[in-house]
Design an enzyme around this catalytic site. Structure first.
Site, PDB file in Angstrom:
ATOM      1  N   ASP A 129       9.190   2.788  -1.208  1.00 34.12           N
ATOM      2  CA  ASP A 129       8.097   2.194  -0.457  1.00 34.12           C
ATOM      3  C   ASP A 129       6.850   3.050  -0.621  1.00 34.12           C
ATOM      4  OD1 ASP A 129       7.030   0.202   1.147  1.00 34.12           O
ATOM      5  OD2 ASP A 129       7.354   1.351   2.975  1.00 34.12           O
ATOM      6  N   TYR A 131       2.366   3.389  -0.172  1.00 38.00           N
ATOM      7  CA  TYR A 131       1.410   3.477   0.932  1.00 38.00           C
ATOM      8  C   TYR A 131       0.051   3.249   0.290  1.00 38.00           C
ATOM      9  CZ  TYR A 131      -0.239   5.886   5.283  1.00 38.00           C
ATOM     10  OH  TYR A 131      -0.792   6.242   6.495  1.00 38.00           O
ATOM     11  N   HIS A 136      -5.184   0.522   5.232  1.00 39.05           N
ATOM     12  CA  HIS A 136      -4.033   0.826   6.097  1.00 39.05           C
ATOM     13  C   HIS A 136      -3.918   2.331   6.321  1.00 39.05           C
ATOM     14  CE1 HIS A 136      -0.037   0.800   7.855  1.00 39.05           C
ATOM     15  NE2 HIS A 136       0.403   1.593   6.891  1.00 39.05           N
ATOM     16  N   ARG A 145      -4.413  10.988  13.591  1.00 35.97           N
ATOM     17  CA  ARG A 145      -4.962  12.293  13.242  1.00 35.97           C
ATOM     18  C   ARG A 145      -6.433  12.358  13.600  1.00 35.97           C
ATOM     19  NH1 ARG A 145      -1.599  11.394   8.853  1.00 35.97           N
ATOM     20  NH2 ARG A 145      -3.379  10.657   7.691  1.00 35.97           N
ATOM     21  N   GLU A 202       5.748  -4.837   8.600  1.00 35.47           N
ATOM     22  CA  GLU A 202       4.706  -4.419   7.665  1.00 35.47           C
ATOM     23  C   GLU A 202       4.618  -5.483   6.575  1.00 35.47           C
ATOM     24  OE1 GLU A 202       5.776  -0.438   6.326  1.00 35.47           O
ATOM     25  OE2 GLU A 202       4.585   0.420   7.954  1.00 35.47           O
ATOM     26  N   GLU A 204       3.934  -6.555   3.074  1.00 35.78           N
ATOM     27  CA  GLU A 204       3.856  -5.864   1.786  1.00 35.78           C
ATOM     28  C   GLU A 204       4.123  -6.838   0.645  1.00 35.78           C
ATOM     29  OE1 GLU A 204       5.873  -2.131   1.435  1.00 35.78           O
ATOM     30  OE2 GLU A 204       5.736  -1.667   3.584  1.00 35.78           O
ATOM     31  N   ASP A 236       8.603  -4.799   5.647  1.00 30.63           N
ATOM     32  CA  ASP A 236       9.249  -3.504   5.827  1.00 30.63           C
ATOM     33  C   ASP A 236       9.257  -3.181   7.330  1.00 30.63           C
ATOM     34  OD1 ASP A 236      10.418  -1.117   5.017  1.00 30.63           O
ATOM     35  OD2 ASP A 236       8.487  -0.091   4.925  1.00 30.63           O
ATOM     36  N   ARG A 240       8.021   2.450  15.245  1.00 26.17           N
ATOM     37  CA  ARG A 240       6.937   3.445  15.279  1.00 26.17           C
ATOM     38  C   ARG A 240       7.252   4.652  16.155  1.00 26.17           C
ATOM     39  NH1 ARG A 240       4.623   1.734  10.759  1.00 26.17           N
ATOM     40  NH2 ARG A 240       3.958  -0.436  10.893  1.00 26.17           N
ATOM     41  N   GLN A 243       9.675   6.822  14.310  1.00 23.19           N
ATOM     42  CA  GLN A 243       8.964   7.435  13.183  1.00 23.19           C
ATOM     43  C   GLN A 243       8.140   8.645  13.613  1.00 23.19           C
ATOM     44  OE1 GLN A 243       6.533   4.556  11.132  1.00 23.19           O
ATOM     45  NE2 GLN A 243       5.749   6.017   9.627  1.00 23.19           N
ATOM     46  N   TYR A 247       9.239  12.092  11.563  1.00 18.74           N
ATOM     47  CA  TYR A 247       8.685  12.060  10.201  1.00 18.74           C
ATOM     48  C   TYR A 247       8.184  13.393   9.669  1.00 18.74           C
ATOM     49  CZ  TYR A 247       3.600  12.127  11.125  1.00 18.74           C
ATOM     50  OH  TYR A 247       2.319  12.479  11.446  1.00 18.74           O
ATOM     51  N   LYS A 256      12.538   3.488   9.088  1.00 16.59           N
ATOM     52  CA  LYS A 256      12.232   2.496   8.060  1.00 16.59           C
ATOM     53  C   LYS A 256      13.493   2.054   7.333  1.00 16.59           C
ATOM     54  CE  LYS A 256       7.606   3.208   7.890  1.00 16.59           C
ATOM     55  NZ  LYS A 256       6.583   2.207   7.647  1.00 16.59           N
ATOM     56  N   THR A 260      14.774  -4.261   5.591  1.00 14.05           N
ATOM     57  CA  THR A 260      13.614  -4.653   4.801  1.00 14.05           C
ATOM     58  C   THR A 260      13.914  -6.052   4.296  1.00 14.05           C
ATOM     59  OG1 THR A 260      13.216  -2.370   4.103  1.00 14.05           O
ATOM     60  CG2 THR A 260      12.200  -4.098   2.773  1.00 14.05           C
ATOM     61  N   THR A 352       2.053  -1.309   3.551  1.00 16.45           N
ATOM     62  CA  THR A 352       1.348  -2.307   4.357  1.00 16.45           C
ATOM     63  C   THR A 352       0.005  -2.647   3.730  1.00 16.45           C
ATOM     64  OG1 THR A 352       2.343  -1.296   6.277  1.00 16.45           O
ATOM     65  CG2 THR A 352       0.511  -2.800   6.677  1.00 16.45           C
ATOM     66  N   GLU A 366      -1.533  -1.681  13.694  1.00 16.76           N
ATOM     67  CA  GLU A 366      -2.982  -1.748  13.512  1.00 16.76           C
ATOM     68  C   GLU A 366      -3.610  -2.850  14.363  1.00 16.76           C
ATOM     69  OE1 GLU A 366      -1.787  -1.729   9.241  1.00 16.76           O
ATOM     70  OE2 GLU A 366      -3.873  -1.096   8.987  1.00 16.76           O
TER      71      GLU A 366
HETATM   72 MN    MN Z   1       6.363   0.176   4.392  1.00 18.12          MN
END
Ligand code: MN
Length: 423
Positions: A129, A131, A136, A145, A202, A204, A236, A240, A243, A247, A256, A260, A352, A366
């Site tokens: 997967d 990114y 996104h 962040r 997600e 994708e 996907d 959250r 995660q 992570y 994750k 899927t 995503t 989002e």
């Molecule tokens: Mn994904």
């Protein structure tokens, strides 16, 4: 370098009338491959045409496809996907001729889609997967962040990805069980085990590798484009809250890995040839192995609909794969750079897909800004998914004709009880 041939002729029609209907996903210019069964029989390979399926396993057995060694006899697409790409193109031309309005015979093995059960189209042994959407990555970086430095320093140079789980890639319609996980909020002294409270989807695009590379032998982006057999819609599913605790430092793991979903029909690279578009402008030059001399992005509109249990669905977003910063070809080229061997049937998720406008953001994370701004759905509001909710993705290309991807859907089932002794 145009690879268009008579299979892309917008004026071409089929003797199967439903393939000529303006809104169909599956005109004679599409011809996506899938795996189906009917009447409780074994899995067979087929091509979608209008509201029908041409049974390629049967047609091949009747000697109608001109294949020497059988390629559609294993109940998966892998044997055909592993053949040279020239054979993908010649098979497409042969099938299109059989289905053409001017075809001499109409005596072909056909099954109504309504009577068929669709299965995973390929044996998928690896799922990676990525990114690859800048919007996104910027949204997520801003949320968790620093909005001023939302993209990490590597992002504009490296197609970021992680190795996912092929074992939990499932075909559209398969229920998804709400995952358990370790959860720890910022104010909690210690983690606990429980069902995710931030279950998300997600949106994708998935790319299926046809031709692999030998271990130790990287591919260029141009070679990678040619190595991709076709594309599917991909959801996907993501947890959250699991995660955010798990992570660091190695990236997503169980958040994750529980499911899927992919759409059952593989739209071939050949079918998508007229819908190739240039990528977004590069913020910094890419390293040579990632440079593309042809436009390798794909103009595919993808929409998502959310339906609470027993309620009508409502469209909650509309995005486009053309906005991806890195194409699937670049993702695959990067994947092989170290010498990592890619195999027939390997699946690459784009990550995503989000655009600039809010309605084009490809996840609830989002769209609701991590739950702060819930969405209106039929009969309620959603920050994240609830048990019984169904999410359905649909995708299509618009041009001289419409190329559809069918649907990619899943419904959330309640979490199981936590295993192990009680505290
Ligand atoms: Mn994904």
């Amino acid at each position: 370098m145009s690879r268009l041939d008579e299979t892309h002729d917008p004026g071409r029609r089929s003797w199967i009338e439903s393939a000529n209907a303006p809104g169909t996903d599956f005109p004679v210019q599409n011809l996506p491959y899938g795996v189906f069964s009917h009447g409780g029989g074994p899995c067979r390979v087929g091509v979608a045409i209008g509201d029908m399926i041409l049974d390629l396993t049967a047609a091949e057995g009747q000697g109608r496809l001109g294949t020497g060694q059988p390629v559609f006899d294993t109940g998966s697409l892998n044997r055909f996907m592993a053949r040279p790409k020239e054979e993908w193109t010649s098979m497409r031309r042969r099938i299109a001729a059989l289905l053409d309005a001017a075809a001499g015979t109409r005596d072909l093995p056909l099954v109504a889609q309504a009577d068929a059960v669709l299965h995973l189209p390929a044996e998928i042994r690896g799922f990676t997967d990525f990114y690859a959407s800048r919007e996104h990555a910027t949204n997520v970086g801003s949320m968790f962040r620093d909005p001023a430095n939302a993209l990490l320093p590597n992002w504009l140079h490296v197609p970021i990805g992680y190795n996912g789980r092929a074992s939990t890639v499932v075909v559209s319609g398969t229920p998804i069980t709400r995952p358990l996980g370790q959860l720890k909020g910022p104010e909690d002294a210690a983690p606990r085990v429980g069902p995710t409270a931030k279950l998300d989807f997600e949106v994708e695009l998935g790319a299926l590798v046809g031709t692999g590379n030998a271990m130790g032998a990287p591919m260029s982006a141009a070679e990678a484009w040619e190595a991709i057999f076709g594309y599917v819609l991909l959801n996907d599913w993501s947890a959250r809250d699991i995660q955010v605790w798990e992570y660091q430092p190695l990236g997503p793991f169980l958040s994750k890995a529980f499911g899927t979903t992919i759409s059952p029909w593989v739209v071939t690279r050949d079918a998508l040839e007229p819908f190739r578009v240039p990528p977004p402008e590069r913020a910094v030059p890419l390293l040579p192995y990632l440079r593309e001399e042809t436009p390798n992005n794909l103009d595919i509109v993808i929409e998502a609909e959310l339906a609470p249990e027993g309620r009508a669905g409502r469209r909650i977003l509309r995005t486009n794969a053309r906005w991806l910063y890195y194409s699937a070809a670049q993702q695959l080229a990067h994947h092989t750079l170290s010498g990592c061997a890619m195999e027939t049937g390997d699946l690459l998720g784009s990550g995503t897909i989000s655009g600039e406008a809010r309605e084009s953001w490809g996840s609830l994370l989002e769209l609701t800004w991590n739950g702060r701004d819930p969405l209106d759905v039929e009969g309620g509001r959603r920050a994240f998914l609830e048990d019984g909710d169904s999410v359905t993705l649909r995708g299509h290309c618009d041009g001289p004709y419409r190329i559809g991807f069918g649907t990619c859907a899943g419904t959330i089932r309640p979490a199981p009880a936590a295993p192990g002794p009680r505290d």
